[in-house]
Motif scaffolding. Sequence first.
Motif, PDB file in Angstrom:
ATOM      1  N   ALA A 149      -4.232   2.538  -9.771  1.00  0.00           N
ATOM      2  CA  ALA A 149      -4.180   2.749  -8.390  1.00  0.00           C
ATOM      3  C   ALA A 149      -3.842   3.183  -7.412  1.00  0.00           C
ATOM      4  CB  ALA A 149      -2.683   2.424  -8.811  1.00  0.00           C
ATOM      5  N   LEU A 175      -9.293   1.626  -2.854  1.00  0.00           N
ATOM      6  CA  LEU A 175      -9.318   0.318  -2.486  1.00  0.00           C
ATOM      7  C   LEU A 175     -10.753  -0.702  -2.867  1.00  0.00           C
ATOM      8  CD1 LEU A 175      -7.088  -1.971  -2.825  1.00  0.00           C
ATOM      9  CD2 LEU A 175      -7.652  -1.764   0.323  1.00  0.00           C
ATOM     10  N   GLU A 180      -5.342  -5.726  -7.893  1.00  0.00           N
ATOM     11  CA  GLU A 180      -3.763  -5.584  -7.522  1.00  0.00           C
ATOM     12  C   GLU A 180      -2.728  -6.281  -7.408  1.00  0.00           C
ATOM     13  OE1 GLU A 180      -3.311  -2.859  -4.703  1.00  0.00           O
ATOM     14  OE2 GLU A 180      -5.859  -1.942  -5.417  1.00  0.00           O
ATOM     15  N   ARG A 194      -1.592 -10.752  -3.391  1.00  0.00           N
ATOM     16  CA  ARG A 194      -2.848  -9.829  -3.773  1.00  0.00           C
ATOM     17  C   ARG A 194      -3.568 -10.470  -4.846  1.00  0.00           C
ATOM     18  NH1 ARG A 194       1.409  -5.079  -4.799  1.00  0.00           N
ATOM     19  NH2 ARG A 194       3.351  -7.023  -5.397  1.00  0.00           N
ATOM     20  N   ARG A 201       1.652   0.700  -3.528  1.00  0.00           N
ATOM     21  CA  ARG A 201       0.568  -0.291  -3.928  1.00  0.00           C
ATOM     22  C   ARG A 201       0.645  -0.758  -5.869  1.00  0.00           C
ATOM     23  NH1 ARG A 201      -5.532   2.571  -4.632  1.00  0.00           N
ATOM     24  NH2 ARG A 201      -6.837   0.225  -5.364  1.00  0.00           N
ATOM     25  N   MET A 202      -0.045  -1.121  -6.407  1.00  0.00           N
ATOM     26  CA  MET A 202       0.264  -2.037  -7.275  1.00  0.00           C
ATOM     27  C   MET A 202       1.568  -1.467  -8.360  1.00  0.00           C
ATOM     28  SD  MET A 202      -3.168  -0.928  -9.495  1.00  0.00           S
ATOM     29  CE  MET A 202      -4.648  -1.739  -8.484  1.00  0.00           C
ATOM     30  N   PHE A 241       0.825  -1.371   0.346  1.00  0.00           N
ATOM     31  CA  PHE A 241       0.161  -0.114   0.347  1.00  0.00           C
ATOM     32  C   PHE A 241       0.884   1.334  -0.087  1.00  0.00           C
ATOM     33  CE2 PHE A 241      -1.948  -3.060   1.988  1.00  0.00           C
ATOM     34  CZ  PHE A 241      -3.338  -3.037   1.033  1.00  0.00           C
TER      35      PHE A 241
END
Length: 506
Positions: free
Chosen positions: A256, A260, A149, A145, A43-44, A39
């Motif tokens: 992204a 979420l 994600e 994930r 994130r991603m 995160f």
Amino acid sequence: MTTAQGVPVEVQVTGGTVRGVDEGGVSRFLGVPYAAPPFGEHRMAPPAPVQPWGGVRDASAYGPTAPKGDYPPQYQPLLPEQVIPGEECLNLNVWTPTDAVGTGRLPVLVWVHGGSFMNGSGSVLEYDGTAFARDGVVCVTINYRLAAEGFLFTDGDAGAGRANLGLQDQVAALRWVQENVAAFGGDPARVTVAGESAGAMSVTTLLAMPSAEGLVAQAITQSGAAAHTLTPETGRQVAATLADALGVAPTREAIAAVPLGTLVEAASDLVVEVQTAPDPARWGSLALSLLPFAPVVDGTVLPRHPLEAFAAGASAGVRVLVGSNREEARLFLVAPGAIDLVDEPTLVGGAGAYGLQAEGLDLYRRNRPGASPGDVLAAVVTDWFFAVPAIRHAEAREAGGGTTWAYRFDCPHPAENGGLGAAHAVEIPYVFATAHQPSAHPLAGASPSDDVVATAHGTWVAFVTTGDPGWAPYTSATRTTGVLTERVSVVDDPDGAERAAWDGIR
């Protein structure tokens, strides 16, 4: 000091010291991070190294699960989930014989969960590794994930190393195992990676990924093979559809930036659309595979299709056990109450959609006298989706010089578990010897056979421990298969005529 939860046991790992619990000679260490929380800045993005902690970290309870939606209601009783909030979702769990801690000598089983790349976690109760530890195997279950994600593919991802993040998480977990499993009593040179459904598709794909080379000695793929990968074009189509639903540009950066919870819901809605309205004109191959989030052959993380890689010798030195269940597709027809609604025209149309010609369908009918159209359709879909891809996996490995064993799990009878029979995922509680847990009863039945448990679990222990499940390897000449029931029956080319009906089709 003895507590209500057992005896504390401490182990030093990457990141710091963890304190697990010994009960009855088996120590468990739960929720241990193997990578940084995915995160914020991570994130991603590919998994980052685990963040060290001070002091002793409690590892007596499962850690956070990866963000995910719910299974459709009809599957929830059959596939009970753990949902644990928190950002440190890239974690794993370890079960080991307490007297082996620190010895670095035992075989290791690393379990990659299934769930259509949308659901699941390493903390599903049926994945409890106690029975493996009691039989001298260090058992590790992991999170990774999911959905967008973990498996989003957008323009610019090819060549950038940003594709297949869920698979990259799995590689990070396997590297963690290499670096740390000796502290728990495991031998890093004796690691078997195993998985079921999307987990098996992951394991198959890992064997074709350069980044995973050398991390495992063996693999087990249960009800999932190399057929279910996406082309870059399909991956981009999924990303564009998702972005359109979100009202953002179809870029990794734009997606992204979506909150979420909103992204999880939109990805779940997309999967429901694909699986409930599988229009071939709109979705192409996804109308049959039903997996819009899956490994993408991106050219970098996954350089080429796994079957091509295996035929060229990729992972030829890794011993593999591959197989499926006899009645896989009954899960998807019995659970929603659809199997008795299938009539003859539906059967003919369904078989035709999968490419099976009239003479092939007649073969399936003749081999099942008295079976309903729904029962016959379940057999056809089982072979298209699971059994034949497993065979193609074994054939490709044979061409590339690999050694592969094949199995088929044939229990229980449909009357013993609400009509499911040996359906998709049913073998899992037998393999883990957790079939007597109440949460496993909807799948395994209320009175699972101890003999079937002993056969399935014992076969996996034998393969993980010795590299041989107890019968001859699979070759295209003999097609030797271990059929698992209350015992192992060794059969050459079981249901060979039906297998041959798919030649040139699947």
